[in-house]
Design a protein around this motif. Structure first.
Motif: not given
Length: 59
Positions: A26-27, A33-35, A40-50, A54-59
């Motif tokens: 997370x840090x 600049x992300x998140x 909770x995931x449907x049906x149990x467990x954990x859902x982690x979204x990262x 985006x990099x600028x074009x040509x980076x």
């Protein structure tokens, strides 16, 4: 992420590992600049979204 930060569940404290992995991710993601979102995931467990910026074009 909540203002509490990530924490290790009391039921997981006897499992191997330090419990720091998700906090480190997370840090690092936030520093570029992300998140990270955890829910909770449907049906149990954990859902982690990262979301990464985006990099600028040509980076």
């Amino acid at each position: 992420m909540s203002s509490r930060g990530f924490w290790r569940s009391p039921s997981a404290r006897s499992l191997p590992g330090s419990g720091l992995g998700l906090s480190i991710v997370e840090r690092a993601v936030r520093d570029i600049g992300g998140r990270v979102a955890i829910e909770n995931a449907l049906g149990g467990g954990t859902l982690a979204t990262v979301e990464l910026p985006c990099a600028p074009p040509g980076a």
